[in-house]
Design an enzyme around this catalytic site. Structure first.
Site, PDB file in Angstrom:
ATOM      1  N   HIS A  44       0.845  -1.200   0.000  1.00 55.60           N
ATOM      2  CA  HIS A  44       0.000   0.000   0.000  1.00 55.60           C
ATOM      3  C   HIS A  44       0.884   1.255   0.000  1.00 55.60           C
ATOM      4  O   HIS A  44       0.694   2.153  -0.823  1.00 55.60           O
ATOM      5  CB  HIS A  44      -0.910  -0.042   1.237  1.00 55.60           C
ATOM      6  N   GLU A  45       1.854   1.305   0.884  1.00 55.60           N
ATOM      7  CA  GLU A  45       2.717   2.499   0.960  1.00 55.60           C
ATOM      8  C   GLU A  45       3.532   2.660  -0.326  1.00 55.60           C
ATOM      9  O   GLU A  45       3.708   3.763  -0.831  1.00 55.60           O
ATOM     10  CB  GLU A  45       3.641   2.444   2.182  1.00 55.60           C
ATOM     11  N   HIS A  95       1.539   4.199  -3.067  1.00 49.16           N
ATOM     12  CA  HIS A  95       1.339   5.651  -2.951  1.00 49.16           C
ATOM     13  C   HIS A  95       2.328   6.428  -3.828  1.00 49.16           C
ATOM     14  O   HIS A  95       2.013   7.512  -4.305  1.00 49.16           O
ATOM     15  CB  HIS A  95       1.481   6.105  -1.498  1.00 49.16           C
ATOM     16  N   GLU A 138      -5.852   6.567  -1.791  1.00 52.23           N
ATOM     17  CA  GLU A 138      -5.811   5.445  -0.851  1.00 52.23           C
ATOM     18  C   GLU A 138      -6.370   4.178  -1.499  1.00 52.23           C
ATOM     19  O   GLU A 138      -5.873   3.076  -1.253  1.00 52.23           O
ATOM     20  CB  GLU A 138      -6.610   5.782   0.409  1.00 52.23           C
ATOM     21  N   ASP A 140      -4.609   0.674  -2.030  1.00 52.52           N
ATOM     22  CA  ASP A 140      -5.138  -0.603  -1.523  1.00 52.52           C
ATOM     23  C   ASP A 140      -5.171  -1.661  -2.629  1.00 52.52           C
ATOM     24  O   ASP A 140      -4.767  -2.805  -2.430  1.00 52.52           O
ATOM     25  CB  ASP A 140      -6.560  -0.416  -0.970  1.00 52.52           C
TER      26      ASP A 140
HETATM   27 ZN   LIG Z   1      -2.353   5.241   2.435  1.00 52.25          ZN
END
Ligand SMILES: [Zn+2]
Length: 674
Positions: free
Chosen positions: A510-511, A514, A571, A575
Site C-alpha cells: 500500500h505504501e 502511494h 488510498e 489498496d
Molecule cells: Zn495510504
C-alpha cells in the site's frame, strides 16, 4: 499544531503504539470467521464476522479494530514507562527521563491545574484584547502563530515540491473550528445539526471562561459567521489533493499584490522570518482572507481569536473545559459516549509532544531488533514484485516504465525508529502542564522555521515509534514503518508466510503504491513534482483511475452518505495495487515450490486474503463514520477489504467466486492498474 505533518500519505488514522503477544492463534484464527456468510458474497463479513460478534466497541472509543487493538497493547507499555519514569524526581535535569516523567506528572496533576484556573491563559487574552484596529492584526496573528496557536491561516516550512533539495515556506488555508468546510456550508440535516451544536458549544465554553449567557450567545454567533466566511473561501478536500494546483510559488511582493488587505510583509517581519519566496497554497483563499482582514471589525477578531486560544488549550485547563470540549468533539462529532481516563489522555499527549523522547524508552522496552531484519527482507521482496509487475504492464510504454522503475529503485525505507533522535530544547516543569505544552508548541514552530535556508534533513520521521501506522512521503520518496505497527495482527513472527504477506505485505505494498497513485505519480525519483509520463501513458492511467472513482463512489456505508471516490482515490489505488503486489511477492516467496499444506482447511492463497481482511476489521460509531466519509481520504474498513478484493482474479480463484457474485466484479469495470 497549525502545520500538518510533512506531506505524507498514511495507511490509516490509527493513533498509537507496541507489544509482542497476541492473545489469538498466530496467523488466521478460525474463531474470527463467520462461516454463515459466503466469502464470494461479502468477504469482509465472512473473514471478520466472528471477530465482530466477539468484540464490542468500548465506551470511550469511536472506532475499535485491528489498529486500536494493537494500539491498546502499545499504550499499556507506554503507561508502565510513564508511571515508572514519573515516580522518580531525581532524573538529571534535561534528560529524556526527566522530560517525559515531569511532563506526564504535570499533566496528571489535575488538582494543580484546577487550582490555577484560567490564569495561564491571561497573558494570551491580554494580547488579544490589545487589538484595537485591524491594522494590528498581522502582528497579533504573528505572535499567536509563533506560539503555535491557530488563527485565520497557517504558515510552515516544508520541502519545495518542485525542488525537493530545498526548504520553502507555505501559507496554508485554515481558521475554522469544525472539521470540514461542508459543515458550515451544506444544508442537509446532519450538517445543520452539527453547526447548531457547535454554536452552542462555543457559547458554553465562553460562559465557562466568564461571559454572561447572553454575551456568550452573541459572541458564538459572531464566531460562526466569521468562520463560515473562511469556510466558503477554503478549497475542498478533493481540490487540496491536487499537488500541481497547490503549488503556487510567489515572492512576498507578489503575495502582497495578490492578497491585499492584510500586511503580509508586516506579518513576516513580526514573525522574524526572512521570506524570499513562498508557496501560496490556495491563492483564492488568501485573496478572500485579505478582504476579511480589513472588513471584519477588530472587536470580532478579538472574539474569534479568544475562542481559538481557549479551544486549543481546553485540555490543559480546569476539568469543566475539557469535559465541554469532549461533549462536542467526542460525543457530537464522533458519537463516543465516554471520555478516555485521564492517564490515557496524558499518555497520548506525551506521545504527541515528546514522541521521540518517549519513543526511545518504548523502543528499548518493546522492539526486538530481529523484527527489523525480517520486515526489511519483506520490503525488498515487495520491491522486486512491483518491479516485475511494472515491467509486465500491458497499458504502459517502455519509456514511462523505465522512469517508474527508476523511481521504485530510489525508494528510501525506514523501519522501527529514527537513527537520530530529535532533541526537545525546552523546559519541562513538573508543576506547569499548560506552560509545558505552550513551550513545546513554540519550540516546534521555531524548529520548523529554522529549516529555511538549511539542507534537507533526511533523518526526520513524520510519525513516532509507538504509532500503529505507516506512511509514504512523495517529497522524500520514502516509505516509513514505525515499530508500533510491526506486530500481530499486522506482522506475526510466529505466523505462516501467507498470512504475513496478506497483512504486513499488504501494508508495505500500500505504501509503495502511494508513490504511483494519482498524486504520488506526479513526483519523480528525486521527490520533485515533475511529469515523467508520456501523454499516452498518462491518459491510459487516468482512464483506469476513473474506474476506481466510479467503483468507490457507488459505496454507501450510511444510507444517503456515499464514499467520495475522488477524495479517497489515492488510498484506494494504494489498496488495490498494494494487495496485488503483496500477492505477487507471496507467490515469489514460494520460489517455484508447491503451496505448503493447508492449515485449518485454508490454502496459502486463502490465508493470504484472510490476513488482508483482518487488517481492516473494525466497529465504528455511525457519527464517526459519517465524519470520516467527509474528512478521511481512506475508505471505511469494509470497503477497504471488499473494494480491492472484488477486483482481483487471484482472489476469485482462491475462493472459487463465479461471475455475477458480488465479490467478482465484471472485467469491463475492473480497474487493473499496478
Ligand atoms: Zn495510504
Amino acid at each position: 499544531m497549525p502545520f500538518p505533518l510533512r506531506a505524507s500519505l498514511c495507511l490509516c488514522l490509527g493513533v498509537a503504539s507496541l507489544a509482542l503477544v497476541a492473545s489469538e492463534k498466530p496467523g488466521v484464527d478460525p474463531v474470527n470467521i463467520d462461516a454463515s456468510v459466503k466469502p464470494c458474497e461479502d468477504f469482509y463479513a465472512y473473514a471478520n464476522g466472528g471477530w465482530l460478534k466477539g468484540h464490542t466497541l468500548p465506551a470511550d472509543k469511536a472506532r475499535y479494530g485491528a489498529f486500536e487493538e494493537v494500539s491498546e497493547r502499545n499504550r499499556a507499555i507506554l503507561k508502565q514507562i510513564l508511571e515508572e519514569t514519573s515516580a522518580k524526581t531525581t532524573w538529571a535535569k534535561g534528560s529524556v527521563q526527566q522530560k517525559v516523567g515531569d511532563f506526564y506528572a504535570a499533566g496528571m496533576d489535575e488538582a494543580a491545574i484546577d487550582k490555577r484556573g484560567l490564569a495561564p491563559l491571561q497573558p494570551l487574552f491580554a494580547a488579544i484584547d490589545g487589538l484595537n484596529d485591524t491594522k494590528q492584526l498581522p502582528a497579533l496573528l504573528a505572535r499567536l502563530h509563533t506560539q503555535g496557536l491557530p488563527g485565520g491561516f497557517g504558515f510552515y516550512v516544508g520541502q519545495d515540491a518542485k525542488e525537493s533539495t530545498r526548504y520553502m515556506g507555505n501559507l496554508m488555508q485554515g481558521g475554522t473550528g469544525l472539521p470540514d468546510r461542508d459543515y458550515y456550508l451544506k444544508d442537509d440535516a446532519r450538517s445543520r445539526d452539527i453547526r447548531a451544536k457547535y454554536e452552542s458549544h462555543v457559547a458554553r465554553m465562553l460562559q465557562l471562561a466568564g461571559d454572561s449567557p447572553a454575551l456568550a450567545a452573541v459572541r458564538a454567533k459572531v464566531i460562526l459567521e466569521l468562520e463560515t466566511r473562511m469556510a466558503a473561501a477554503q478549497w475542498t478536500r478533493v481540490e487540496l489533493r491536487n499537488p500541481m494546483k497547490r503549488y503556487n510559488k510567489r515572492t512576498l511582493d507578489q503575495v502582497a499584490a495578490e492578497a491585499p488587505g492584510f500586511d503580509w510583509k508586516g506579518y513576516f517581519q513580526a514573525r522574524g522570518v526572512e521570506v524570499k519566496d513562498l508557496n501560496l497554497s490556495q491563492p483564492s483563499y488568501f485573496q478572500a482572507f485579505g478582504k476579511l482582514a480589513t472588513e471584519t471589525p477588530a472587536t470580532q477578531w478579538r472574539t474569534y481569536l479568544r475562542w481559538h486560544a481557549l479551544n486549543s488549550s481546553a485540555n490543559l485547563l480546569p476539568k469543566s473545559f475539557g469535559e465541554e470540549s469532549f461533549a462536542f468533539q467526542g460525543k457530537v462529532l464522533n458519537g463516543t459516549p465516554e471520555r478516555e481516563p485521564r492517564a490515557k489522555r496524558i499518555e497520548a499527549l506525551t506521545d504527541a509532544i515528546l514522541g521521540e523522547a518517549l519513543g526511545q524508552l518504548y523502543v528499548k522496552a518493546a522492539f526486538p531488533p530481529e523484527s527489523k531484519k525480517r520486515v526489511l527482507d519483506m520490503v525488498e521482496n515487495l520491491r522486486v514484485a512491483l518491479r516485475e509487475r511494472i515491467t509486465n504492464l500491458d497499458w504502459m510504454g517502455v519509456a514511462t516504465k523505465q522512469q517508474a522503475i527508476t523511481k521504485l529503485n530510489a525508494f528510501g525505507v525506514k523501519i522501527g525508529y529514527p537513527d537520530k533522535w530529535k532533541t526537545y530544547a525546552f523546559d519541562v516543569k513538573r508543576d506547569d502542564a499548560f506552560g509545558n505544552v505552550r513551550r513545546a508548541s513554540a519550540f516546534r514552530v521555531q524548529e520548523n522555521l529554522a529549516k529555511l535556508g538549511k539542507a534537507i534533513d533526511r533523518s526526520e520521521w513524520g510519525m513516532t515509534p509507538p504509532t500503529v501506522n505507516a506512511y509514504y512521503s512523495a517529497s522524500m520518496n520514502e516509505i516509513v514503518f514505525p515499530a508500533g505497527i510491526l506486530q500481530p495482527p499486522f506482522f506475526d513472527p510466529k505466523a505462516d508466510e501467507a498470512v504475513n504477506y496478506g497483512s504486513l505485505g499488504f501494508v508495505i505494498g500500500h505504501e509503495m503504491t502511494h508513490g504511483f497513485d494519482d498524486s504520488g505519480s506526479q513526483f519523480d525519483a528525486q521527490g520533485n513534482l515533475k511529469n515523467w509520463w508520456t501523454e499516452a501513458d498518462k491518459q491510459a492511467y487516468e482512464s483506469r483511475t476513473d474506474l476506481v472513482v466510479k467503483q468507490y463512489d457507488a459505496y454507501e456505508p450510511i444510507k444517503g452518505e456515499h464514499v467520495n471516490g475522488r477524495l479517497t482515490l489515492g488510498e484506494n489505488i494504494a489498496d488495490i495495487g498494494g494487495l496485488k503486489i503483496a500477492f505477487s511477492a507471496y507467490r515469489n516467496s514460494l520460489k517455484g515450490k508447491p503451496e505448503p499444506a493447508a492449515i485449518d482447511g485454508f490454502t496459502g492463497p486463502q490465508r493470504f486474503f484472510l490476513g488482508a481482511a483482518t487488517v481492516w476489521r473494525n466497529h465504528i460509531r455511525e457519527a464517526a463514520l459519517s465524519l470520516r466519509l467527509k474528512t478521511d481520504p481512506h475508505s471505511p474498513g469494509r470497503e477497504r477489504v471488499n473494494g480491492p478484493l472484488s477486483n482481483l482474479p487471484e482472489f476469485y480463484e482462491a475462493f472459487g467466486c463465479a461471475d455475477g457474485q458480488p465479490m467478482k466484479r465484471d472485467a469491463k469495470v475492473r480497474p487493473a492498474i499496478w
